[in-house]
Design an enzyme around this catalytic site. Structure first.
Site, mmCIF file in Angstrom:
data_model
loop_
_atom_site.group_PDB
_atom_site.id
_atom_site.type_symbol
_atom_site.label_atom_id
_atom_site.label_comp_id
_atom_site.label_asym_id
_atom_site.label_seq_id
_atom_site.Cartn_x
_atom_site.Cartn_y
_atom_site.Cartn_z
ATOM 1 N N GLU A 31 0.770 -1.238 0.000
ATOM 2 C CA GLU A 31 0.000 0.000 0.000
ATOM 3 C C GLU A 31 0.805 1.295 0.000
ATOM 4 O OE1 GLU A 31 -2.827 -0.383 3.181
ATOM 5 O OE2 GLU A 31 -3.985 -1.893 2.102
ATOM 6 N N GLU A 36 -5.590 -7.926 -0.623
ATOM 7 C CA GLU A 36 -6.406 -7.750 0.578
ATOM 8 C C GLU A 36 -7.825 -7.374 0.179
ATOM 9 O OE1 GLU A 36 -4.793 -5.014 3.417
ATOM 10 O OE2 GLU A 36 -2.757 -5.824 3.274
#
Length: 632
Positions: free
Chosen positions: A378, A519
């Site tokens: 991320e 995710e």
């Protein structure tokens, strides 16, 4: 992951309370200190210390309070499902006992309020405490020795409780000083010789069979095995190696082997393991240290370093036919390390980021249980952030396209068979706008790591190893953050048009590369979050998008987990409704592994089979309407 947090900053705010229990309880008292250690404009982090300052030992504890805040993540304690504004924390197996003059500590990240919403009254073991008092000066506490944890009784699946993307662990916890331990020699997995393409079954078009072992590569937007047969990576995340604890969370209570057996028996064929550059650096420099686990529950792991436990994970995974991916989740070994926007900082530099990836590639180049690397979790930052990740064709230090390309090429120069996964960023300029703009309207924004719009003009280039590249966005629902597309009625079609297709699904549609959703997940709230999860589950299944669910851990604050807080009982509703329908299965419901020789679940498994067994019995390729052509 997760929350779209901005402008993290240190704060001097603190709150503390001393509670002296009434005479109806044993003649001891506790002091509870709550210290706000970080605050940003969407939340704050709190460290809690419970000090037993009397002569009697405390055996088991619960700390409760009322506050409008939401608990986004927690570490070193359990949290019960919240009721309104009531929050109740309880001990883990290894920190339930507090000797006289000793203390225990835990922490949490809060959202939905500010530090001014911290409570002024508490309960300890059901008894109300008094008003705020002074911060106690605790006696130094030795590292806890886990006590034997009795077999836990099943607890009901938790209802929605707020709480990380945030993965647990406080930023203020200093990294422990590791003791030097020699890096054990990696045990190479025997590499079988290449096998000829079997007759029957489906094969990816324009793909030449070749290669050895269980390594995978790409064919258009498909992932294929050595025989050009498409596979489907369907799994879950288990965090902890990335955090302060430097080892899987839950090993303070349960056994590694039995937990992995349950994971494999449930059909999870691919395990994503978050880790940190800091821990990899310790490993690579011979500083792997011991970690706190429950030796009674894990006698085979007693006295091992974090590196030795990771190596044992690979041994267990191989025996169960489960494949593993390492994900560098943050630079620091810290439960909130992922909040930092870039893949390096002042301590853990760009050079260390690349060097540690090269060390990993070298150590495990012959181990086809560890088949993929997620280069960085991320990357993010918005137009007003002091630091933010961008995506363009420059060699700038904040350009994640360059960083992922550089790290991937270094890895593939050592092991050309491993998959490398590149996530995206948070924002990307609209047409005609440069990265110098600070106007929010000049950017397309989405989840951290999920903006891959830059691939259109600036694709990752790995040269001769391009067939090892996978793009890997993350996707979440409204309980993680109420993004603009959730603020009015939404449908599967509106999500596709507004979010999924322009940010990342175009990569699969245009046959650029495969997609892997590293995710996704969330709470079963009976409302819009569950609605989003159902839409996304169906989308993954229709297009056979590779994915790992977030998360196995019960202590993920803003999503909850597949396991309940006893780390044994599965949330059958979440698993059966959301994850199991998008696990790779044959027509009879058996789960399909990625190993050619060991069925998913291990030799003799009654729930899983090998990829060879699937195709030899006439199984068809997991290919959807936008997948590269397959033939038979």
């Amino acid at each position: 992951m997760h929350n779209k947090i901005q402008k993290l900053k240190k704060t001097g705010l603190s709150a503390c309370v001393a509670m002296i229990l009434g005479t109806s309880l044993p003649s001891w008292a506790v002091q509870v200190d709550m210290q706000v250690t970080n605050e940003w404009n969407e939340g704050f982090q709190v460290d809690v210390t419970i000090l037993n300052d009397e002569s009697a030992a405390i055996s088991g504890w619960e700390l409760g309070f009322a506050s409008p805040i939401q608990i986004a993540q927690i570490w070193n304690a359990n949290i019960e499902p919240s009721t309104g504004e009531q929050h109740l924390f309880s001990a883990l197996g290894w920190n339930a006992n507090i000797a006289p003059g000793q203390q225990v500590s835990f922490g949490f990240v809060a959202s939905g309020g500010t530090s001014s919403d911290l409570p002024t009254g508490y309960t300890f073991n059901g008894v109300a405490g008094g008003p705020p008092g002074s911060t106690p000066v605790p006696t130094a506490t030795p590292a806890p020795t886990p006590t034997a944890t009795p077999a836990p009784t099943a607890t009901p699946a938790p209802t929605a409780t707020p709480a990380p993307t945030a993965t647990p662990a406080p930023t203020t916890t200093p990294a422990p000083t590791p003791t030097a331990t020699p890096a054990p020699t990696a045990t190479p997995t025997p590499v079988p010789t290449a096998t000829p393409t079997p007759s029957g079954g489906d094969f990816a078009a324009n793909c030449t069979p070749g290669g050895t072992g269980d390594w995978l590569r790409t064919a258009g937007n498909l992932l294929v095995d050595r025989n050009c047969r498409p596979v489907w990576l369907t799994g879950a995340n288990w965090f902890g190696f990335n955090a302060t604890e430097r080892v899987f969370h839950g090993l303070w209570s349960v056994n590694l082997d039995s937990t992995m057996q349950a994971i494999a028996d449930r059909g999870i064929n691919f395990l994503r393991v978050p880790i940190s550059t800091e821990l990899l650096h310790e490993w690579s420099t011979g500083q792997a240290a011991g970690v706190a686990i429950n030796d009674y529950a894990n006698p085979e792991l007693a006295g091992l370093t974090s590196l030795e436990i990771f190596d044992q994970l690979l041994v267990v995974s191989e025996s169960l036919g489960v494949k593993v991916m390492l994900d560098v989740h943050s630079a620091k070994a810290d439960n909130t390390g992922h909040i930092a926007p870039l893949w390096y900082d002042d301590t853990f530099t760009e050079a260390m980021f690349y060097d540690t990836w090269e060390w990993v590639a070298t150590r495990y180049k012959d181990n086809d249980t560890l088949i993929a690397y997620d280069i960085e979790n991320e990357p993010h930052g918005n137009q007003s952030s002091a630091l933010r990740a961008k995506w363009d064709n420059s060699l700038d230090s904040d350009n994640f396209k360059y960083a992922c390309e550089e790290a991937s090429n270094r890895i593939l120069n050592i092991n050309p068979d491993v998959l490398v996964m590149c996530e995206g960023v948070e924002i990307f300029p609209t047409d005609g706008i440069t990265w110098s703009s600070t106007d929010e309207d000049d950017y397309h924004a989405t989840w951290w790591g999920a903006n891959l719009r830059g691939v259109t003009d600036y694709p990752i280039d790995l040269g001769a190893n391009q067939d090892q590249l996978v793009y890997s966005p993350h996707e979440y629902g409204p309980l993680v953050h109420l993004q603009p597309w959730f603020q009015s009625a939404f449908t599967a079609e509106s999500l596709y048009q507004d979010v999924w297709q322009p940010n990342w699904f175009f990569i699969q549609e245009q046959n650029i590369a495969p997609l892997f959703i590293g995710e996704w997940g969330g709470f079963m709230d009976g409302g819009i979050n569950e609605q989003w999860m159902a839409y996304f589950r169906d989308f993954l299944g229709e297009h056979f998008v590779h994915h790992t669910f977030w998360v196995i851990n019960p202590n993920s604050g803003d999503t909850g987990g597949l396991l309940s807080h006893d780390w044994v009982t599965w949330d059958e509703d979440k698993y059966g409704t959301m994850l199991e329908p998008v696990l790779w299965q044959d027509a009879s419901g058996k789960y399909i592994g990625l190993d050619h020789d060991i069925p998913l679940g291990g030799v003799g498994s009654t729930t899983g089979i090998t990829v060879d067994a699937y195709y030899s019995s006439g199984g068809s390729a997991p290919a959807g309407p936008t997948s590269t052509t397959v033939s038979n």
